[in-house]
Enzyme design. Structure first.
Site, PDB file in Angstrom:
ATOM      1  N   ARG A  53       0.862  -1.177   0.000  1.00 17.68           N
ATOM      2  CA  ARG A  53       0.000   0.000   0.000  1.00 17.68           C
ATOM      3  C   ARG A  53       0.905   1.236   0.000  1.00 17.68           C
ATOM      4  O   ARG A  53       2.115   1.122   0.099  1.00 17.68           O
ATOM      5  CB  ARG A  53      -1.022  -0.009   1.146  1.00 17.68           C
ATOM      6  N   GLY A  54       0.260   2.411  -0.109  1.00 17.19           N
ATOM      7  CA  GLY A  54       1.047   3.636  -0.258  1.00 17.19           C
ATOM      8  C   GLY A  54       1.104   3.967  -1.739  1.00 17.19           C
ATOM      9  O   GLY A  54       1.401   3.093  -2.566  1.00 17.19           O
ATOM     10  N   ALA A  55       0.814   5.232  -2.068  1.00 13.92           N
ATOM     11  CA  ALA A  55       0.625   5.601  -3.480  1.00 13.92           C
ATOM     12  C   ALA A  55       1.806   5.218  -4.394  1.00 13.92           C
ATOM     13  O   ALA A  55       1.616   4.515  -5.401  1.00 13.92           O
ATOM     14  CB  ALA A  55       0.306   7.097  -3.573  1.00 13.92           C
ATOM     15  N   ARG A  96      -7.299  -0.157  -6.940  1.00 13.48           N
ATOM     16  CA  ARG A  96      -7.516   0.943  -5.987  1.00 13.48           C
ATOM     17  C   ARG A  96      -7.624   2.243  -6.792  1.00 13.48           C
ATOM     18  O   ARG A  96      -6.745   2.549  -7.600  1.00 13.48           O
ATOM     19  CB  ARG A  96      -6.371   1.033  -4.965  1.00 13.48           C
ATOM     20  N   ASP A 242      -2.001  11.019  -2.007  1.00 11.39           N
ATOM     21  CA  ASP A 242      -2.364   9.988  -2.989  1.00 11.39           C
ATOM     22  C   ASP A 242      -2.699  10.591  -4.344  1.00 11.39           C
ATOM     23  O   ASP A 242      -2.574   9.934  -5.381  1.00 11.39           O
ATOM     24  CB  ASP A 242      -3.533   9.157  -2.471  1.00 11.39           C
ATOM     25  N   ASN A 252      -5.548  12.354   0.621  1.00 11.20           N
ATOM     26  CA  ASN A 252      -4.625  11.526   1.401  1.00 11.20           C
ATOM     27  C   ASN A 252      -5.446  10.708   2.396  1.00 11.20           C
ATOM     28  O   ASN A 252      -6.686  10.822   2.428  1.00 11.20           O
ATOM     29  CB  ASN A 252      -3.583  12.401   2.111  1.00 11.20           C
TER      30      ASN A 252
HETATM   31  O1  MRU Z   1      -4.480   3.129   2.135  1.00  6.44           O
HETATM   32  P1  MRU Z   1      -3.006   3.364   2.031  1.00  6.44           P
HETATM   33  O2  MRU Z   1      -2.231   2.810   3.180  1.00  6.44           O
HETATM   34  O3  MRU Z   1      -2.467   2.953   0.691  1.00  6.44           O
HETATM   35  O4  MRU Z   1      -2.874   4.947   2.106  1.00  6.44           O
HETATM   36  C1  MRU Z   1      -1.592   5.516   2.099  1.00  6.44           C
HETATM   37  C2  MRU Z   1      -1.617   6.982   2.240  1.00  6.44           C
HETATM   38  O5  MRU Z   1      -2.641   7.603   2.311  1.00  6.44           O
HETATM   39  C3  MRU Z   1      -0.304   7.685   2.207  1.00  6.44           C
HETATM   40  O6  MRU Z   1      -0.306   8.804   3.026  1.00  6.44           O
HETATM   41  C4  MRU Z   1      -0.019   8.126   0.756  1.00  6.44           C
HETATM   42  O7  MRU Z   1      -0.155   7.054  -0.121  1.00  6.44           O
HETATM   43  C5  MRU Z   1       1.313   8.716   0.600  1.00  6.44           C
HETATM   44  S1  MRU Z   1       2.543   7.450   0.706  1.00  6.44           S
HETATM   45  C6  MRU Z   1       4.023   8.020   0.296  1.00  6.44           C
END
Ligand code: MRU
Length: 369
Positions: A53-55, A96, A242, A252
């Site tokens: 996970r994480g963008a 996603r 995101d 985000n």
């Molecule tokens: O649902 P997630 O864990 O994928 O969400 C992640 C976030 O919202 C982070 O803050 C965002 O992706 C930035 S990561 C460098």
């Protein structure tokens, strides 16, 4: 455990040509397990199920997913390979919807796949492009981390949200990349880590990364942030993103907007750190950003244990949108953009290439607030 050589945190993704190892982040920090993917469908499942996970990390995973797709069967012609990649791209894109990095990465790989060359040359080109994208994200994070550190002063107390570290990217991190760079410069006295309900990315992942690096940190529940701001001096809130709309509105992790409001009320600068792959100039404002709705059970239970009455109705929007007017600066690998973002984001996107090395002092784009 495969680590980024310049830091202690493990990498979210390890690609070895025909396999992608995904670190299962759902089990962290208690259990360290890799999921071995040999097909793009397995990668799509890892993204949908939040193993990765994480963008930026899901963008890289999707790129590697296409690299696997390119080798999943024998393709008699270029046309068949391209058709298969386009179908795989659809599957990966559908996992996603909020983080634009995913669609951006898929688009970039498909562009390479359209080159008029032989099947084997195309397969190698797709693999190389996915590897390049991953390396570029790491390099971008190091650069934006260094830019972001210029916003801080010695011994600052920083509040952060969700996980934006090595685990959420190809390595180093965005908001956590700023923390890493600033810590090396003696600018971080402490990081206040918001736990980030309901998925606990802050408590499970950010706290883990910071402890591995021995960066002083304290965990707070999300509802403590306002009180803490009245009790001790918080110098900055730094979060990731995101998707950033053309006007600077930022999608985000759910709860980010609430934190931005608190920061404004308590006159704490609220910074967003994101690579330019997270900017979406096609989208005029945050109102157009698709917000993912995740299963209600993620709210009614915690780590598999039910915390609400049986069949309790619940909502789980996974992201929110922070209006640009709450954001003091947007830190990218190409420099720092200040309000008004309409102009400064356009200027960022039209200047330089994301992978250029940092040669000089940060370019301050637009006027400081
Ligand atoms: O649902 P997630 O864990 O994928 O969400 C992640 C976030 O919202 C982070 O803050 C965002 O992706 C930035 S990561 C460098």
């Amino acid at each position: 455990m495969r680590r980024d050589p310049q830091q202690k945190s493990p990498l979210a993704l390890t690609f070895r040509g025909t396999v992608l190892d995904v670190l299962d982040q759902r089990l962290l920090p208690g259990t360290y397990r890799m999921i071995r993917c040999r097909t793009h469908r397995q990668v799509a499942e890892c993204i949908r199920g939040m193993a990765v996970r994480g963008a930026p990390a899901i963008g890289c995973a999707a790129a590697f997913g296409l690299a696997l797709a390119a080798q999943e069967r024998r393709f008699p012609s270029r046309r068949e390979l391209l058709a298969y990649l386009q179908k795989a791209a659809q599957t990966l894109r559908a996992t996603r919807p909020t983080a634009v990095n995913l669609a951006w990465a898929v688009q970039r790989i498909l562009r390479v796949a359209k080159e008029p060359v032989s099947v084997s040359v195309l397969q190698r080109a797709v693999i190389r492009e996915a590897e390049r994208l991953f390396a570029e994200d790491q390099a971008a994070n190091r650069r934006l981390g260094d830019y972001g550190a210029t916003l801080l002063s010695p011994n600052n107390v920083i509040m952060t949200y969700c996980n934006t570290g090595s685990l959420a990217t190809a390595g180093y991190g965005t908001a956590l990349g700023v923390v890493r760079s600033a810590f090396r410069q003696g600018k971080v006295a402490k990081v206040l880590v918001c736990e980030t309900r309901p998925y606990l990315q802050g408590a499970r992942l950010t706290a883990w990364e910071l402890r591995l690096e021995r960066i002083p940190c304290e965990l707070i529940t999300d509802n403590m942030a306002a009180f803490i701001m009245t009790q001790e001096h918080v110098d900055a809130v730094i979060v990731g993103a995101d998707r950033v709309a053309a006007n600077g509105d930022v999608a985000n992790k759910i709860g980010t907007y609430a934190l931005a409001i608190l920061a404004k009320v308590h006159q704490v600068p609220f910074y967003v750190a994101a690579p330019t792959s997270t900017l979406d100039p096609q989208i005029a404002s945050g109102a157009e950003i698709p917000i993912e709705e995740r299963p209600a059970q993620e709210v009614t239970s915690l780590q598999g244990v039910s915390i609400a009455p049986p069949r309790m109705p619940a909502r789980h929007p996974a992201f929110d949108v922070t209006p640009a007017s709450y954001i003091a600066a947007l830190v990218t690998e190409r420099g720092i953009a200040y309000p008004p973002y309409g102009g400064s984001i356009t200027q960022l996107l039209s200047s330089g290439r994301p992978s250029e090395p940092l040669k000089e002092a940060p370019a301050l784009i637009g006027a400081s607030v």
